[in-house]
Design a protein around this motif. Structure first.
Motif, PDB file in Angstrom:
ATOM      1  N   PHE A 298       0.800  -1.227   0.000  1.00  0.00           N
ATOM      2  CA  PHE A 298       0.000   0.000   0.000  1.00  0.00           C
ATOM      3  C   PHE A 298       0.831   1.275   0.000  1.00  0.00           C
ATOM      4  O   PHE A 298       0.298   2.370   0.087  1.00  0.00           O
ATOM      5  N   GLY A 299       2.145   1.132  -0.112  1.00  0.00           N
ATOM      6  CA  GLY A 299       3.005   2.296   0.027  1.00  0.00           C
ATOM      7  C   GLY A 299       3.002   3.220  -1.178  1.00  0.00           C
ATOM      8  O   GLY A 299       2.648   2.857  -2.297  1.00  0.00           O
ATOM      9  N   SER A 300       3.413   4.446  -0.895  1.00  0.00           N
ATOM     10  CA  SER A 300       3.708   5.455  -1.919  1.00  0.00           C
ATOM     11  C   SER A 300       5.048   6.049  -1.516  1.00  0.00           C
ATOM     12  O   SER A 300       5.107   7.095  -0.875  1.00  0.00           O
ATOM     13  N   PRO A 301       6.146   5.367  -1.857  1.00  0.00           N
ATOM     14  CA  PRO A 301       7.450   5.711  -1.274  1.00  0.00           C
ATOM     15  C   PRO A 301       7.917   7.124  -1.637  1.00  0.00           C
ATOM     16  O   PRO A 301       8.086   7.447  -2.820  1.00  0.00           O
ATOM     17  N   THR A 302       8.131   7.957  -0.628  1.00  0.00           N
ATOM     18  CA  THR A 302       8.633   9.308  -0.913  1.00  0.00           C
ATOM     19  C   THR A 302       9.996   9.245  -1.575  1.00  0.00           C
ATOM     20  O   THR A 302      10.329  10.112  -2.389  1.00  0.00           O
ATOM     21  N   LYS A 303      10.796   8.218  -1.240  1.00  0.00           N
ATOM     22  CA  LYS A 303      12.116   8.098  -1.850  1.00  0.00           C
ATOM     23  C   LYS A 303      12.021   8.000  -3.366  1.00  0.00           C
ATOM     24  O   LYS A 303      12.873   8.495  -4.090  1.00  0.00           O
ATOM     25  N   LEU A 304      10.954   7.351  -3.847  1.00  0.00           N
ATOM     26  CA  LEU A 304      10.800   7.160  -5.283  1.00  0.00           C
ATOM     27  C   LEU A 304      10.720   8.505  -6.003  1.00  0.00           C
ATOM     28  O   LEU A 304      11.359   8.719  -7.037  1.00  0.00           O
ATOM     29  N   PHE A 305       9.967   9.429  -5.447  1.00  0.00           N
ATOM     30  CA  PHE A 305       9.790  10.730  -6.078  1.00  0.00           C
ATOM     31  C   PHE A 305      11.016  11.612  -5.890  1.00  0.00           C
ATOM     32  O   PHE A 305      11.335  12.438  -6.755  1.00  0.00           O
ATOM     33  N   GLU A 306      11.718  11.407  -4.783  1.00  0.00           N
ATOM     34  CA  GLU A 306      12.991  12.103  -4.596  1.00  0.00           C
ATOM     35  C   GLU A 306      14.008  11.617  -5.623  1.00  0.00           C
ATOM     36  O   GLU A 306      14.748  12.419  -6.208  1.00  0.00           O
ATOM     37  N   TYR A 307      14.047  10.315  -5.848  1.00  0.00           N
ATOM     38  CA  TYR A 307      14.920   9.755  -6.878  1.00  0.00           C
ATOM     39  C   TYR A 307      14.588  10.363  -8.247  1.00  0.00           C
ATOM     40  O   TYR A 307      15.475  10.799  -8.990  1.00  0.00           O
ATOM     41  N   MET A 308      13.302  10.345  -8.590  1.00  0.00           N
ATOM     42  CA  MET A 308      12.884  10.857  -9.896  1.00  0.00           C
ATOM     43  C   MET A 308      13.271  12.319 -10.064  1.00  0.00           C
ATOM     44  O   MET A 308      13.750  12.743 -11.116  1.00  0.00           O
ATOM     45  N   SER A 309      13.067  13.090  -9.004  1.00  0.00           N
ATOM     46  CA  SER A 309      13.336  14.516  -9.071  1.00  0.00           C
ATOM     47  C   SER A 309      14.819  14.813  -9.272  1.00  0.00           C
ATOM     48  O   SER A 309      15.181  15.832  -9.869  1.00  0.00           O
ATOM     49  N   MET A 310      15.686  13.925  -8.802  1.00  0.00           N
ATOM     50  CA  MET A 310      17.130  14.127  -8.938  1.00  0.00           C
ATOM     51  C   MET A 310      17.617  13.863 -10.353  1.00  0.00           C
ATOM     52  O   MET A 310      18.762  14.181 -10.693  1.00  0.00           O
ATOM     53  N   GLY A 311      16.773  13.263 -11.194  1.00  0.00           N
ATOM     54  CA  GLY A 311      17.181  13.034 -12.579  1.00  0.00           C
ATOM     55  C   GLY A 311      18.251  11.971 -12.731  1.00  0.00           C
ATOM     56  O   GLY A 311      19.127  12.081 -13.591  1.00  0.00           O
ATOM     57  N   LYS A 312      18.158  10.938 -11.871  1.00  0.00           N
ATOM     58  CA  LYS A 312      19.123   9.839 -11.920  1.00  0.00           C
ATOM     59  C   LYS A 312      18.422   8.559 -12.380  1.00  0.00           C
ATOM     60  O   LYS A 312      17.206   8.418 -12.272  1.00  0.00           O
ATOM     61  N   ALA A 313      19.221   7.600 -12.880  1.00  0.00           N
ATOM     62  CA  ALA A 313      18.657   6.318 -13.305  1.00  0.00           C
ATOM     63  C   ALA A 313      18.138   5.546 -12.099  1.00  0.00           C
ATOM     64  O   ALA A 313      18.786   5.505 -11.051  1.00  0.00           O
ATOM     65  N   ILE A 314      16.974   4.925 -12.252  1.00  0.00           N
ATOM     66  CA  ILE A 314      16.307   4.244 -11.148  1.00  0.00           C
ATOM     67  C   ILE A 314      16.068   2.768 -11.482  1.00  0.00           C
ATOM     68  O   ILE A 314      15.615   2.433 -12.578  1.00  0.00           O
ATOM     69  N   LEU A 315      16.363   1.904 -10.498  1.00  0.00           N
ATOM     70  CA  LEU A 315      15.947   0.509 -10.534  1.00  0.00           C
ATOM     71  C   LEU A 315      14.835   0.363  -9.510  1.00  0.00           C
ATOM     72  O   LEU A 315      15.038   0.656  -8.324  1.00  0.00           O
ATOM     73  N   ALA A 316      13.646  -0.077  -9.928  1.00  0.00           N
ATOM     74  CA  ALA A 316      12.495  -0.090  -9.025  1.00  0.00           C
ATOM     75  C   ALA A 316      11.693  -1.375  -9.171  1.00  0.00           C
ATOM     76  O   ALA A 316      11.536  -1.904 -10.277  1.00  0.00           O
ATOM     77  N   SER A 317      11.173  -1.842  -8.052  1.00  0.00           N
ATOM     78  CA  SER A 317      10.311  -3.027  -8.068  1.00  0.00           C
ATOM     79  C   SER A 317       8.991  -2.715  -8.756  1.00  0.00           C
ATOM     80  O   SER A 317       8.394  -1.659  -8.529  1.00  0.00           O
ATOM     81  N   ASP A 318       8.533  -3.652  -9.575  1.00  0.00           N
ATOM     82  CA  ASP A 318       7.216  -3.525 -10.202  1.00  0.00           C
ATOM     83  C   ASP A 318       6.185  -4.004  -9.194  1.00  0.00           C
ATOM     84  O   ASP A 318       5.782  -5.153  -9.177  1.00  0.00           O
ATOM     85  N   LEU A 319       5.761  -3.066  -8.336  1.00  0.00           N
ATOM     86  CA  LEU A 319       4.935  -3.422  -7.194  1.00  0.00           C
ATOM     87  C   LEU A 319       3.916  -2.325  -6.955  1.00  0.00           C
ATOM     88  O   LEU A 319       4.261  -1.184  -6.644  1.00  0.00           O
ATOM     89  N   ALA A 320       2.621  -2.661  -7.160  1.00  0.00           N
ATOM     90  CA  ALA A 320       1.507  -1.749  -6.857  1.00  0.00           C
ATOM     91  C   ALA A 320       1.767  -0.361  -7.442  1.00  0.00           C
ATOM     92  O   ALA A 320       2.012  -0.235  -8.639  1.00  0.00           O
ATOM     93  N   GLN A 321       1.712   0.694  -6.600  1.00  0.00           N
ATOM     94  CA  GLN A 321       1.834   2.053  -7.129  1.00  0.00           C
ATOM     95  C   GLN A 321       3.170   2.303  -7.826  1.00  0.00           C
ATOM     96  O   GLN A 321       3.228   3.060  -8.805  1.00  0.00           O
ATOM     97  N   ILE A 322       4.238   1.652  -7.354  1.00  0.00           N
ATOM     98  CA  ILE A 322       5.546   1.847  -7.985  1.00  0.00           C
ATOM     99  C   ILE A 322       5.470   1.439  -9.449  1.00  0.00           C
ATOM    100  O   ILE A 322       5.938   2.151 -10.335  1.00  0.00           O
ATOM    101  N   GLY A 323       4.866   0.283  -9.706  1.00  0.00           N
ATOM    102  CA  GLY A 323       4.698  -0.169 -11.082  1.00  0.00           C
ATOM    103  C   GLY A 323       3.798   0.745 -11.889  1.00  0.00           C
ATOM    104  O   GLY A 323       4.019   0.962 -13.085  1.00  0.00           O
ATOM    105  N   ASP A 324       2.771   1.315 -11.223  1.00  0.00           N
ATOM    106  CA  ASP A 324       1.865   2.237 -11.922  1.00  0.00           C
ATOM    107  C   ASP A 324       2.590   3.519 -12.329  1.00  0.00           C
ATOM    108  O   ASP A 324       2.376   4.041 -13.431  1.00  0.00           O
ATOM    109  N   ILE A 325       3.422   4.040 -11.436  1.00  0.00           N
ATOM    110  CA  ILE A 325       4.166   5.268 -11.727  1.00  0.00           C
ATOM    111  C   ILE A 325       5.056   5.065 -12.955  1.00  0.00           C
ATOM    112  O   ILE A 325       5.200   5.963 -13.789  1.00  0.00           O
ATOM    113  N   PHE A 326       5.634   3.873 -13.068  1.00  0.00           N
ATOM    114  CA  PHE A 326       6.559   3.582 -14.164  1.00  0.00           C
ATOM    115  C   PHE A 326       5.916   2.687 -15.226  1.00  0.00           C
ATOM    116  O   PHE A 326       6.604   1.913 -15.897  1.00  0.00           O
ATOM    117  N   LYS A 327       4.619   2.816 -15.383  1.00  0.00           N
ATOM    118  CA  LYS A 327       3.899   1.987 -16.348  1.00  0.00           C
ATOM    119  C   LYS A 327       4.520   2.101 -17.737  1.00  0.00           C
ATOM    120  O   LYS A 327       4.785   3.189 -18.228  1.00  0.00           O
TER     121      LYS A 327
END
Length: 409
Positions: A298-327
């Motif tokens: 059920f999470g919405s990880p703040t770290k994920l959006f901090e990562y995105m905002s920094m403009g760096k390459a991200i490795l992320a689990s395809d899990l619930a909202q995380i997968g939706d953000i990176f659909k």
């Protein structure tokens, strides 16, 4: 008490600062102030009792009563009260009902569930659950950060019209790599104990069971053990920023023979220092794992959006909202076609899969130009959808519409 960094700190500061940027006057009440919150917020510290009893969680009700009493003595002309829901805390309900002003409740998950699954079961679990139900029953608007949480609220009897859902977001001015020149980013690596030309793979977080930080540690150890010559040749290093429940396991994993030259554990760092560590990084890891009890993540990880905002390459689990953000982003396990990668904002992993983590690290280390493409795409998406200003604007739009439609009196 004493929390200086992490998602909750960023979330509280983001909402308050977002309200201030809208021109709202914010009266902020908490046990401690936060340097991440804009000085325009009028902070009033709330006192805590000088004596505590047992069981420990029973003290939350005493603290809550004190807080409600102190707030109500202020006699200010507030338009509404915004309460970040916490364990056994009905202060928002008390203030709302006493002053006859609307209650906006921020719900980030059941503290009863969190205690049962990620901590220790509460001795007063039934009472804690009653406190949650009281908050959910009396809130005029409940703000939450994921569809999984919205669905849970509905299952608990909350009417859909009282629920507003929008993901966590980020301060895009604070979390911006362009605050640091290329040379400054290289020197930050040196200041953190690396060489300027190292390729740094970073995790930032509070080391909770849901973060998957032990999986990243396992992947790092496996990569070094299986192909140390490649790790040395490509100058790969691992940076773990933060502390928490899983730290002892991470230390145990990384304590294996031969790992010492390839990683650094920083411990907790102040919230405002986090962008420096991310700026010094080349690959950012969000290896979240599924809930052990089989419930929906059920999470919405703040770290994920901090990562995105920094403009760096991200490795992320395809899990619930995380997968939706990176659909639409490519899965490492399914191959990385160039046309898909060029449009992506991250590379996706199977949750908890060390093989995927290793493959993703290898690919991004070998392809610095792809790291730049992914980072640029993620930063652009952040500015479009995921700033705290956007988050707060949408909350206030929903709140004001409910007032206009007579749903909030």
């Amino acid at each position: 008490f004493g929390v200086k960094a992490g998602g909750s700190v960023g979330h509280v500061a983001g909402v308050i600062n977002g309200l201030i940027k809208r021109g709202e006057k914010v009266d902020y009440r908490a046990v401690e102030d936060s340097v991440a919150i804009h000085r325009q917020a009028q902070f009033t510290p709330l006192s805590i009792p000088g004596q505590f009893g047992y069981p420990v969680e029973a003290n939350n009700f005493i603290i809550g009563e004190n807080m409600a009493s102190e707030v109500l003595k202020s006699k200010k002309d507030w338009r509404f009260v915004y309460h970040r829901m916490s364990l056994e805390n009905v202060t928002g309900v008390q203030v709302s009902r006493s002053l006859k002003i609307p209650l906006v409740l921020e719900y980030n998950g059941s503290e009863v569930w969190i205690s049962r699954n990620w901590g220790k079961p509460l001795k007063l679990e039934k009472v804690a659950l009653d406190a949650e139900e009281a908050c959910l029953k009396h809130a005029h608007l409940i703000v939450t950060v994921s569809e999984a949480l919205a669905d849970e609220l509905k299952s608990r009897g909350v009417e859909p019209e009282r629920i507003f859902c929008y993901p966590n977001c980020v301060d895009a001015d604070l979390f911006d790599s362009k605050r640091f020149s290329t040379e400054e980013q290289r020197q930050l690596k040196v200041s953190f104990g690396f060489d300027a030309d190292d390729v740094v793979v970073t995790f930032v977080g509070t080391f909770g069971p849901w973060h998957g930080v032990t999986k990243l540690a396992e992947a790092a150890a496996l990569l070094v053990q299986s192909d140390e010559s490649w790790v040395r040749e490509k100058r790969v290093k691992f940076l773990f920023v933060g502390d928490g429940a899983e730290m002892s396991k991470v230390k145990e994993i990384l304590g294996s023979s031969g790992m010492q030259p390839f990683f650094k554990l920083t411990g907790l760092v102040p919230q405002l220092e986090a962008p420096k560590y991310l700026a010094a990084s080349d690959i950012l890891a969000s290896p979240h794992v599924e809930n052990e009890d089989g419930s929906t993540f059920f999470g919405s990880p703040t770290k994920l959006f901090e990562y995105m905002s920094m403009g760096k390459a991200i490795l992320a689990s395809d899990l619930a909202q995380i997968g939706d953000i990176f659909k639409g982003a490519p899965h490492i396990s399914e191959g990385l076609a160039e046309d898909k990668v060029s449009q992506a904002k991250a590379l996706l992993l199977r949750p908890g899969n060390c093989e995927d983590i290793i493959s993703g690290i290898r690919y991004l280390v070998e392809n610095p130009e792809i790291r730049q493409v992914l980072g640029n795409n993620a930063r652009a998406e952040t500015l479009k959808k995921y700033t705290w200003e956007i988050h707060v604007d949408k909350i206030m739009e929903r709140f004001n519409n409910r007032i206009l439609n007579g749903c909030i009196n």
